[in-house]
Design a protein around this motif. Structure first.
Motif, mmCIF file in Angstrom:
data_model
loop_
_atom_site.group_PDB
_atom_site.id
_atom_site.type_symbol
_atom_site.label_atom_id
_atom_site.label_comp_id
_atom_site.label_asym_id
_atom_site.label_seq_id
_atom_site.Cartn_x
_atom_site.Cartn_y
_atom_site.Cartn_z
ATOM 1 N N SER A 82 6.141 -38.790 7.916
ATOM 2 C CA SER A 82 6.617 -38.856 9.298
ATOM 3 C C SER A 82 5.698 -38.004 10.166
ATOM 4 O O SER A 82 5.370 -36.867 9.794
ATOM 5 N N ALA A 83 5.320 -38.549 11.295
ATOM 6 C CA ALA A 83 4.476 -37.790 12.220
ATOM 7 C C ALA A 83 5.210 -36.574 12.761
ATOM 8 O O ALA A 83 4.580 -35.624 13.232
ATOM 9 N N ASP A 84 6.535 -36.579 12.673
ATOM 10 C CA ASP A 84 7.329 -35.482 13.224
ATOM 11 C C ASP A 84 7.573 -34.349 12.239
ATOM 12 O O ASP A 84 8.084 -33.306 12.624
ATOM 13 N N ILE A 85 7.248 -34.541 10.961
ATOM 14 C CA ILE A 85 7.361 -33.441 9.999
ATOM 15 C C ILE A 85 6.053 -32.672 10.060
ATOM 16 O O ILE A 85 4.987 -33.194 9.753
ATOM 17 N N GLU A 86 6.153 -31.431 10.488
ATOM 18 C CA GLU A 86 4.974 -30.611 10.742
ATOM 19 C C GLU A 86 4.553 -29.762 9.552
ATOM 20 O O GLU A 86 3.370 -29.466 9.384
ATOM 21 N N ALA A 87 5.506 -29.358 8.728
ATOM 22 C CA ALA A 87 5.195 -28.466 7.618
ATOM 23 C C ALA A 87 6.356 -28.452 6.630
ATOM 24 O O ALA A 87 7.485 -28.786 6.982
ATOM 25 N N SER A 88 6.043 -28.043 5.403
ATOM 26 C CA SER A 88 7.096 -27.889 4.403
ATOM 27 C C SER A 88 6.647 -26.871 3.366
ATOM 28 O O SER A 88 5.449 -26.623 3.197
ATOM 29 N N ALA A 89 7.626 -26.303 2.693
ATOM 30 C CA ALA A 89 7.334 -25.314 1.655
ATOM 31 C C ALA A 89 8.470 -25.306 0.647
ATOM 32 O O ALA A 89 9.635 -25.523 1.000
ATOM 33 N N LEU A 90 8.111 -25.058 -0.593
ATOM 34 C CA LEU A 90 9.094 -24.845 -1.643
ATOM 35 C C LEU A 90 9.108 -23.348 -1.913
ATOM 36 O O LEU A 90 8.059 -22.747 -2.186
ATOM 37 N N ILE A 91 10.291 -22.753 -1.789
ATOM 38 C CA ILE A 91 10.432 -21.302 -1.819
ATOM 39 C C ILE A 91 11.494 -20.923 -2.840
ATOM 40 O O ILE A 91 12.555 -21.554 -2.897
ATOM 41 N N SER A 92 11.219 -19.889 -3.619
ATOM 42 C CA SER A 92 12.226 -19.427 -4.572
ATOM 43 C C SER A 92 13.386 -18.818 -3.799
ATOM 44 O O SER A 92 13.227 -18.369 -2.660
ATOM 45 N N THR A 93 14.549 -18.788 -4.414
ATOM 46 C CA THR A 93 15.716 -18.208 -3.745
ATOM 47 C C THR A 93 15.540 -16.712 -3.523
ATOM 48 O O THR A 93 16.256 -16.115 -2.730
ATOM 49 N N ASP A 94 14.554 -16.108 -4.199
ATOM 50 C CA ASP A 94 14.210 -14.698 -3.981
ATOM 51 C C ASP A 94 13.281 -14.515 -2.790
ATOM 52 O O ASP A 94 12.975 -13.381 -2.422
ATOM 53 N N GLY A 95 12.789 -15.615 -2.225
ATOM 54 C CA GLY A 95 11.932 -15.527 -1.052
ATOM 55 C C GLY A 95 10.448 -15.560 -1.335
ATOM 56 O O GLY A 95 9.649 -15.143 -0.496
ATOM 57 N N LEU A 96 10.048 -16.074 -2.486
ATOM 58 C CA LEU A 96 8.630 -16.175 -2.826
ATOM 59 C C LEU A 96 8.169 -17.629 -2.701
ATOM 60 O O LEU A 96 8.864 -18.539 -3.148
ATOM 61 N N ILE A 97 6.986 -17.832 -2.131
ATOM 62 C CA ILE A 97 6.434 -19.181 -1.998
ATOM 63 C C ILE A 97 6.071 -19.722 -3.377
ATOM 64 O O ILE A 97 5.362 -19.062 -4.144
ATOM 65 N N ILE A 98 6.550 -20.899 -3.698
ATOM 66 C CA ILE A 98 6.156 -21.596 -4.913
ATOM 67 C C ILE A 98 4.961 -22.483 -4.592
ATOM 68 O O ILE A 98 3.967 -22.502 -5.301
ATOM 69 N N SER A 99 5.072 -23.216 -3.487
ATOM 70 C CA SER A 99 3.985 -24.062 -2.997
ATOM 71 C C SER A 99 4.280 -24.381 -1.538
ATOM 72 O O SER A 99 5.434 -24.386 -1.121
ATOM 73 N N SER A 100 3.213 -24.662 -0.778
ATOM 74 C CA SER A 100 3.447 -24.971 0.627
ATOM 75 C C SER A 100 2.415 -25.952 1.156
ATOM 76 O O SER A 100 1.322 -26.074 0.617
ATOM 77 N N ALA A 101 2.822 -26.638 2.198
ATOM 78 C CA ALA A 101 1.948 -27.508 2.982
ATOM 79 C C ALA A 101 2.243 -27.160 4.435
ATOM 80 O O ALA A 101 2.915 -27.900 5.150
ATOM 81 N N LEU A 102 1.792 -25.985 4.823
ATOM 82 C CA LEU A 102 2.079 -25.459 6.149
ATOM 83 C C LEU A 102 0.913 -25.738 7.091
ATOM 84 O O LEU A 102 -0.229 -25.862 6.659
ATOM 85 N N ALA A 103 1.223 -25.788 8.364
ATOM 86 C CA ALA A 103 0.199 -25.987 9.376
ATOM 87 C C ALA A 103 -0.638 -24.713 9.506
ATOM 88 O O ALA A 103 -0.179 -23.611 9.171
ATOM 89 N N ALA A 104 -1.852 -24.875 9.991
ATOM 90 C CA ALA A 104 -2.724 -23.722 10.217
ATOM 91 C C ALA A 104 -2.035 -22.731 11.143
ATOM 92 O O ALA A 104 -1.378 -23.111 12.109
ATOM 93 N N GLY A 105 -2.146 -21.464 10.805
ATOM 94 C CA GLY A 105 -1.537 -20.427 11.625
ATOM 95 C C GLY A 105 -0.134 -20.039 11.218
ATOM 96 O O GLY A 105 0.402 -19.059 11.720
#
Length: 121
Positions: A17-40
């Protein structure tokens, strides 16, 4: 290998979707598992905020006798943030623009969360 599979799920979610700008999979402890985030976008800051919102949502659901938390939805003037569980130990955070159809966001994010859950097992 596992992180590559999850990153593929996230990039497919963002590309769906052109409207989905970013996503991330995060542990419930608050640690990034993987991400596809926008620059910045700061991974550490996003993961900390998601963990805080998840904790607050779980406490709110419990205190108000609403059962187990399924999702946290934040809507602002510039768009939406959807946080949903991906198994017991992770959540999927999806950041979308204001124009997205919420039903499609829920469906696409749920599918991605289920796919990530299968990989995390």
């Amino acid at each position: 290998m596992r992180e590559d599979q999850i990153r593929t799920i996230l990039t497919d979610l963002n590309g769906g979707s052109a409207d989905i700008e970013a996503s991330a999979l995060i542990s419930t402890d608050g640690l990034i598992i993987s991400s596809a985030l926008a620059a910045g976008m700061d991974e550490d800051r996003i993961s900390a905020m998601v963990a805080a919102m998840l904790s607050l949502g779980e406490r709110t659901a419990a205190e108000l006798s609403r059962g187990n938390l399924e999702q946290v939805m934040i809507s602002g003037t510039q768009g939406h943030v959807l946080i949903i569980h991906a198994g017991n130990d992770a959540v999927l955070c999806t950041i979308a623009g204001k124009q997205i159809k919420l039903g499609l966001l829920f469906i696409d994010a749920s599918r991605a969360a289920k796919a990530a859950t299968a990989i995390l097992r």
